[in-house]
Design an enzyme around this catalytic site. Sequence first.
Site, PDB file in Angstrom:
ATOM      1  N   ASP A  45     -13.750   0.902  -4.430  1.00 14.83           N
ATOM      2  CA  ASP A  45     -13.870   1.710  -5.716  1.00 14.83           C
ATOM      3  C   ASP A  45     -12.090   2.225  -5.725  1.00 14.83           C
ATOM      4  O   ASP A  45     -12.391   2.427  -6.993  1.00 14.83           O
ATOM      5  CB  ASP A  45     -13.920   3.487  -4.155  1.00 14.83           C
ATOM      6  N   SER A  46     -10.792   1.224  -5.626  1.00 11.39           N
ATOM      7  CA  SER A  46      -9.775   1.374  -5.906  1.00 11.39           C
ATOM      8  C   SER A  46     -10.202   0.504  -7.624  1.00 11.39           C
ATOM      9  O   SER A  46      -9.698   0.447  -8.031  1.00 11.39           O
ATOM     10  CB  SER A  46      -8.923   0.618  -5.117  1.00 11.39           C
ATOM     11  N   ASP A  84     -17.119  -0.285  -1.262  1.00  9.81           N
ATOM     12  CA  ASP A  84     -17.101   0.920  -0.859  1.00  9.81           C
ATOM     13  C   ASP A  84     -18.755   1.951  -1.700  1.00  9.81           C
ATOM     14  O   ASP A  84     -19.094   1.076  -2.543  1.00  9.81           O
ATOM     15  CB  ASP A  84     -15.992   1.285  -1.677  1.00  9.81           C
ATOM     16  N   LYS A 114     -18.467   0.625   3.189  1.00 10.58           N
ATOM     17  CA  LYS A 114     -17.718   0.673   3.373  1.00 10.58           C
ATOM     18  C   LYS A 114     -17.359   2.586   3.326  1.00 10.58           C
ATOM     19  O   LYS A 114     -17.543   3.173   2.418  1.00 10.58           O
ATOM     20  CB  LYS A 114     -16.168   0.973   3.531  1.00 10.58           C
ATOM     21  N   GLU A 116     -15.388   6.568   3.390  1.00  9.40           N
ATOM     22  CA  GLU A 116     -14.372   7.073   4.208  1.00  9.40           C
ATOM     23  C   GLU A 116     -14.479   8.469   4.870  1.00  9.40           C
ATOM     24  O   GLU A 116     -15.097   9.255   4.387  1.00  9.40           O
ATOM     25  CB  GLU A 116     -13.186   7.674   3.170  1.00  9.40           C
ATOM     26  N   GLU A 184      -5.435   3.472   6.654  1.00  9.67           N
ATOM     27  CA  GLU A 184      -5.030   3.040   5.348  1.00  9.67           C
ATOM     28  C   GLU A 184      -3.585   3.757   6.490  1.00  9.67           C
ATOM     29  O   GLU A 184      -3.776   5.163   6.486  1.00  9.67           O
ATOM     30  CB  GLU A 184      -5.193   3.728   4.393  1.00  9.67           C
TER      31      GLU A 184
HETATM   32  O1  KIV Z   1     -10.960   0.615  -2.334  1.00  6.88           O
HETATM   33  C1  KIV Z   1      -9.461   0.187  -2.089  1.00  6.88           C
HETATM   34  O2  KIV Z   1      -9.394  -0.732  -2.237  1.00  6.88           O
HETATM   35  C2  KIV Z   1      -9.671  -0.045  -0.621  1.00  6.88           C
HETATM   36  C3  KIV Z   1      -8.829  -0.575   0.332  1.00  6.88           C
HETATM   37  C4  KIV Z   1      -7.265   0.017   0.466  1.00  6.88           C
HETATM   38  C5  KIV Z   1      -8.877  -0.710   2.315  1.00  6.88           C
HETATM   39  O3  KIV Z   1      -9.994   0.720   0.694  1.00  6.88           O
END
Ligand code: KIV
Length: 285
Positions: A45-46, A84, A114, A116, A184
């Site tokens: 989600d980055s 994500d 994924k 969080e 992280e």
């Molecule tokens: O969203 C992302 O890029 C991440 C990484 C920093 C692990 O969750």
Amino acid sequence: MPKISIPQLQERKRTGEPIVMVTAYDYATARAIERAGVDMVLVGDSGAQVHLGHPTTAEVTTEELLVLAAAVSRGTDTAFLVCDVAFGTTEESDAQAVATAVRFVKEARADAVKLEGGNAAKLSRIRAIVAAGIPVVGHVGLTPQTATALGGLRAQGRTGASAARVVEEALGVQEAGAFCVVVEAVPTEVTAVLREVLDIPVIGIGAGPAEGQVLVVDDLLGITEGRTAKFVRAFGSIGDDTVAAISAYAADVRSGAFPGAEHQYAAGEGAVAAARAAATRVLGA
Ligand code: KIV
């Protein structure tokens, strides 16, 4: 070559062969990642920030992530594809979490999702998604979707209470059924404890040596503008190269140096006369 499997990834914990994971948000980058022989691709989600220009990851929607994820999926053959889930799309109930995860599998052919965090509610979501037959990657330590509640985008696990929370959450995520966990921004010593007590592989980002490493692709390519996190290393300078190439293009367009003769097509016999005749017909003599 077939796609790398979960047992093969988990076996790396025993063999010590590092797991390489990189984020991607588009088809071209996914192709480059495949050619580089990366093990796992994360549609993080980055992408909200680095590709869509949102101020934080919390703004991104499932629809936006699905567009990125489907493009990456089309460029991915052997790498294991993790997506994500967006903030707010699993928080309400286990049923909501399963419905969200199913969309990533059906609409983007994700191999895993994924999530969080590792509080009681999150562990329940992980259990529900795993029970639905969808593999889950956990994510503990600094969890950017809820960074405000953590006091900002800052390292976790530096005090006794915080280190204990990181370890408890990681163990909970494992117990709930995640097959590996991203850790992280935690001290290397805390990661060492995690590696010792967890059976599943630890994939670190700002967490020191681990069974695997993940970086945001824009950071490692040197595209990200301005300050990056302490744990980032740029392995290229694609941002500067991109600016230089676009500037050179703009300069050559302005000076007339582009397009050159070699970039132009030649007209066949009679084409110019026919073009003029057509113009006269349309516009009138
Ligand atoms: O969203 C992302 O890029 C991440 C990484 C920093 C692990 O969750």
